[in-house]
Design an enzyme around this catalytic site. Structure first.
Site, PDB file in Angstrom:
ATOM      1  CG  ASN A   7      -3.269   7.540  -0.789  1.00  0.00           C
ATOM      2  OD1 ASN A   7      -3.061   6.498  -1.392  1.00  0.00           O
ATOM      3  ND2 ASN A   7      -2.510   8.608  -0.980  1.00  0.00           N
ATOM      4  CD  GLU A  34      -0.333   7.266  -3.995  1.00  0.00           C
ATOM      5  OE1 GLU A  34       0.809   7.028  -4.403  1.00  0.00           O
ATOM      6  OE2 GLU A  34      -0.602   7.501  -2.804  1.00  0.00           O
ATOM      7  CG  ASP A 150      -2.413  11.827   0.974  1.00  0.00           C
ATOM      8  OD1 ASP A 150      -1.998  12.620   1.850  1.00  0.00           O
ATOM      9  OD2 ASP A 150      -1.675  11.013   0.389  1.00  0.00           O
ATOM     10  CG  ASN A 152       1.057  14.132   0.780  1.00  0.00           C
ATOM     11  OD1 ASN A 152       1.550  13.242   1.448  1.00  0.00           O
ATOM     12  ND2 ASN A 152       0.675  13.960  -0.483  1.00  0.00           N
ATOM     13  CG  ASP A 221      -4.742  10.211   4.701  1.00  0.00           C
ATOM     14  OD1 ASP A 221      -4.795  10.136   3.460  1.00  0.00           O
ATOM     15  OD2 ASP A 221      -3.785   9.756   5.374  1.00  0.00           O
ATOM     16  CG  ASP A 250       1.486   4.218   1.961  1.00  0.00           C
ATOM     17  OD1 ASP A 250       0.411   4.252   1.332  1.00  0.00           O
ATOM     18  OD2 ASP A 250       2.505   4.823   1.579  1.00  0.00           O
ATOM     19  CG  HIS A 251      -2.385   6.904   2.964  1.00  0.00           C
ATOM     20  ND1 HIS A 251      -2.363   8.216   3.356  1.00  0.00           N
ATOM     21  CD2 HIS A 251      -1.376   6.762   2.067  1.00  0.00           C
ATOM     22  CE1 HIS A 251      -1.389   8.847   2.718  1.00  0.00           C
ATOM     23  NE2 HIS A 251      -0.775   7.980   1.927  1.00  0.00           N
TER      24      HIS A 251
END
Length: 277
Positions: A7, A34, A150, A152, A221, A250-251
């Site tokens: 991501n 994303e 991802d 989540n 992930d 942030d991933h």
């Protein structure tokens, strides 16, 4: 064959990081999430110059998924089959690398925001459709399949830094985790967890409150392997390095390495590269 998921949290903002990582890690297939850009704004020239074909399903400002591959991508499906959705969260295609093609999908599961939000039922509905389609992807036993993205969802307590604090919240809610397990029960394998039993290995760290510096993260992930792909699994890991760079996503990437069919068919004890007669 190395397959990775990442991501990137805006491909436009993170393109330099992506190109650097492609050159360093040399993956064969990368599943991106994303993108945060429309399909016609995809940086085709830069990705092709790096040696990759691509298929993208973009959306302005939000969401967006893509497949990058060193070989052409065919039979592309955009949007999760069986789920009507204006959001760009699923892309699927076939890549002919090595002795046999592999069916791959990049997924960006909704976050859900909070259990009291209208976005949480949307997340569960998406996951229900995902569970159904994942089962159908196992129908072709002659061809390995990989779903990465991802999700989540942190599947187990060891996949997040504070399981008690997250209990019952989005990303660690029982209903999300139940649906993730339902996919595993179909025969899919979590590539990283198949080779790593240790807790405290994460793929996402919030930008806020120094979470990266404290290593307060979540493993959300994942790369899921069909039985045919799992039979070829040689290695899998989380590459933390990109998360530590300036202005990083942030991933961070999660990857798996699959052997070719010749090595799978080789007799026990045969030299590497020597297939069965």
């Amino acid at each position: 064959m190395i397959i990775a998921t990442w991501n990137v949290n805006s491909l436009k903002a993170r393109l330099g990081h992506v190109l650097d990582w492609l050159a360093e890690a040399t993956p064969d297939i990368v599943l991106l999430q994303e993108l945060k850009l429309e399909t016609d704004k995809f940086p085709a020239a830069e990705i092709e110059a790096a040696g990759y074909h691509f298929a993208a399903h973009g959306q302005k400002t939000y969401n967006g998924v893509a497949i990058l591959a060193r070989a052409p991508i065919t039979d592309v499906t955009r949007g999760l089959p069986g789920f009507e959705d204006e959001q760009a969260r699923w892309i699927e295609g076939t890549v002919a690398i090595g002795d046999q093609g592999v069916r791959v999908a990049s997924v960006y599961v909704p976050n859900g925001q909070s259990v009291t939000s209208e976005k949480f039922p949307y997340k569960l509905a998406f996951l229900d459709a995902f569970v159904s389609h994942a089962r159908s992807m196992l129908g072709d036993a002659s061809r390995p399949a990989v779903i990465g993205g991802d999700f989540n969802i942190a599947p187990e307590a060891g996949d997040l830094y504070d399981p008690k604090g997250w209990a019952g919240d989005v990303l660690f809610h029982p209903e999300e985790r139940r649906r993730f397990r339902a996919v595993l029960h179909q025969g899919w394998t979590d590539a990283f967890r198949a080779l790593h039993a240790e807790a405290g290995r994460y793929s996402w760290w919030d930008y806020r409150a120094g979470m990266w510096q404290k290593d307060h993260g979540l493993r959300i992930d994942h790369l899921l392997l069909s039985p045919e792909a799992c039979d070829r699994l040689e290695a899998a890991d989380i590459d933390r390095a990109p998360r530590g760079r300036d202005k990083a996503s942030d991933h961070t990437p999660v990857w798996a390495r699959l052997a070719d069919q010749a090595r799978i068919n080789a007799p026990y004890g045969a030299p590497e590269g020597e297939a069965a007669a």
